[in-house]
Scaffold this active site. Structure first.
Site, PDB file in Angstrom:
ATOM      1  N   LYS A 191       0.858  -1.192   0.000  1.00 51.94           N
ATOM      2  CA  LYS A 191       0.000   0.000   0.000  1.00 51.94           C
ATOM      3  C   LYS A 191       0.892   1.239   0.000  1.00 51.94           C
ATOM      4  O   LYS A 191       1.031   1.954   0.984  1.00 51.94           O
ATOM      5  CB  LYS A 191      -0.937  -0.026   1.196  1.00 51.94           C
ATOM      6  CG  LYS A 191      -1.924  -1.188   1.153  1.00 51.94           C
ATOM      7  CD  LYS A 191      -2.817  -1.235   2.374  1.00 51.94           C
ATOM      8  CE  LYS A 191      -3.762  -2.436   2.326  1.00 51.94           C
ATOM      9  NZ  LYS A 191      -4.621  -2.524   3.519  1.00 51.94           N
ATOM     10  N   LYS A 223      -4.492 -14.975  -0.984  1.00 54.97           N
ATOM     11  CA  LYS A 223      -5.524 -14.302  -0.202  1.00 54.97           C
ATOM     12  C   LYS A 223      -6.904 -14.778  -0.640  1.00 54.97           C
ATOM     13  O   LYS A 223      -7.032 -15.636  -1.530  1.00 54.97           O
ATOM     14  CB  LYS A 223      -5.375 -12.779  -0.344  1.00 54.97           C
ATOM     15  CG  LYS A 223      -3.970 -12.278   0.023  1.00 54.97           C
ATOM     16  CD  LYS A 223      -3.892 -10.787   0.080  1.00 54.97           C
ATOM     17  CE  LYS A 223      -4.477 -10.263   1.362  1.00 54.97           C
ATOM     18  NZ  LYS A 223      -4.278  -8.808   1.531  1.00 54.97           N
ATOM     19  N   GLU A 254      -3.081 -16.572   3.582  1.00 56.29           N
ATOM     20  CA  GLU A 254      -3.942 -15.869   4.543  1.00 56.29           C
ATOM     21  C   GLU A 254      -4.978 -16.835   5.112  1.00 56.29           C
ATOM     22  O   GLU A 254      -5.582 -17.620   4.378  1.00 56.29           O
ATOM     23  CB  GLU A 254      -4.633 -14.716   3.824  1.00 56.29           C
ATOM     24  CG  GLU A 254      -5.650 -13.944   4.642  1.00 56.29           C
ATOM     25  CD  GLU A 254      -6.388 -12.934   3.785  1.00 56.29           C
ATOM     26  OE1 GLU A 254      -5.898 -11.806   3.658  1.00 56.29           O
ATOM     27  OE2 GLU A 254      -7.447 -13.286   3.220  1.00 56.29           O
TER      28      GLU A 254
END
Length: 347
Positions: A191, A223, A254
């Site tokens: 990010k 993910k 994840e």
């Protein structure tokens, strides 16, 4: 040679376009050109005498951690080159003067004196602090001396990057301090500001943090969206499928529950397991279960556990004290407040 009458062979196809990101040099240059374009700094051209020499201090105006000071010299020297090559720099530069002398419009001796003056006029940057240093309010981190127009041309680019990167380093240092008594490492995410990821990740390291993957190419991170598109709700199976495809690339998967963590550990061998949005209690339970499970599996390596999702400075310490290996936070880069830094001209 082709046989007579045969059609000429087709030219070889052009090479594919490079997918490499722009070099740091090119990005800095384009950032400066965003300000200058081909016209230059018209305010400086109007009001700052050509050849005026000035000096300015890089002043830290709030306590923080420095990152990006090593770029300052590059930016200002590049600004000097751009300003010198364009009308923005010298309305009457050396090449113009030489041409005028050849045409008899000015004295050649005057041109030589101008040449000597310009040779001595190279912009100089002296730094007093290095990246990663804690800098209290009032610190002078660097001094720039040289062509005044060049200093003004590079000021905003230098400060924009220095303030942004120092803000990232400062916030990261706050996170690191909160977990210093534990084994947890603070890591960043993807990010980041487009085209400045390498610098923002560098700033995280300046603040004492560590880097996660650099991009989509150097690590597999499975993910929920990947699972949905794969079409099978089986995170351990996804790890095994990814390992078969890319045996030498590290894998992280994840999970959203203790049962998911147990399933992955019992049926696959990722390097990392990301505990997504686990509470403090769930994280502690996950760490304890993993430690106990792998204590009995002498022939297998325990994956490192990573906490992520909704972590704040207020909850950070409690999560670190669960025994988690690392904590990732996008806030390090997407929510860091720019450190207050200014360029103070010395007249």
């Amino acid at each position: 040679m082709p046989a007579e009458g045969s059609p000429p062979s087709a030219p070889p196809p052009p090479p594919p376009p490079s997918l490499e990101p722009l070099s740091l040099f090119d990005r800095l240059r384009h950032t400066l050109l965003e300000d200058l374009t081909a016209v230059g700094d018209v305010t400086s051209q109007a009001l700052v005498p050509e050849g005026r020499i000035a000096s300015a201090d890089v002043l830290i105006k709030a306590d923080g951690v420095l990152a990006g000071i090593k770029l300052v010299g590059i930016i200002f020297q590049m600004a000097e080159q751009l300003v010198s090559m364009q009308a923005a720099g010298r309305a009457w530069d050396l090449e113009d003067a030489q041409q005028a002398a050849r045409e008899g419009k000015t004295e050649w001796d005057a041109v030589m004196r101008m040449s000597e003056r310009l040779a001595k006029q190279g912009l100089r940057v002296e730094t007093f602090k290095k990246d990663g240093d804690a800098v209290p309010k009032g610190t002078i981190a660097a001094t720039i001396t040289g062509d005044a127009r060049a200093i003004l041309a590079g000021e905003r680019t230098a400060l924009n990057l220095l303030c942004m990167l120092s803000g990232v380093a400062t916030l990261t240092a706050q996170y690191v301090k909160k977990v210093a008594h534990t084994k947890a490492k603070i890591v960043d995410t993807r990010k980041t500001t487009p085209l400045w990821r390498d610098l923002e990740k560098y700033a995280v390291k300046c603040g004492g943090g560590e880097n996660h993957r650099r991009g989509l190419f150097d690590m597999i991170l499975i993910k929920d969206n990947h699972m949905a598109l794969w079409g099978v709700s089986n995170p351990a199976g996804a790890v095994n499928a990814a390992r078969a495809k890319f045996p030498n690339i590290p894998i992280e998967v994840e999970v959203t529950s203790l049962e998911g963590l147990q399933h992955v550990c019992m049926n696959s061998s990722p390097e990392f397991v990301l505990l997504d949005n686990f509470s403090v209690e769930q994280t502690r339970a996950g760490v304890e279960w993993t430690e106990n499970f792998f204590a009995e599996k002498k022939n297998r390596t325990r994956p490192k556990l990573e906490a992520s999702g909704g972590i704040t400075l207020e909850t950070l310490t409690a999560i670190a004290e669960t025994g988690i290996d690392r904590i990732s936070s996008g806030a390090l880069t997407h929510s860091a407040k720019a450190l207050d830094i200014s360029l103070e001209l010395k007249i």
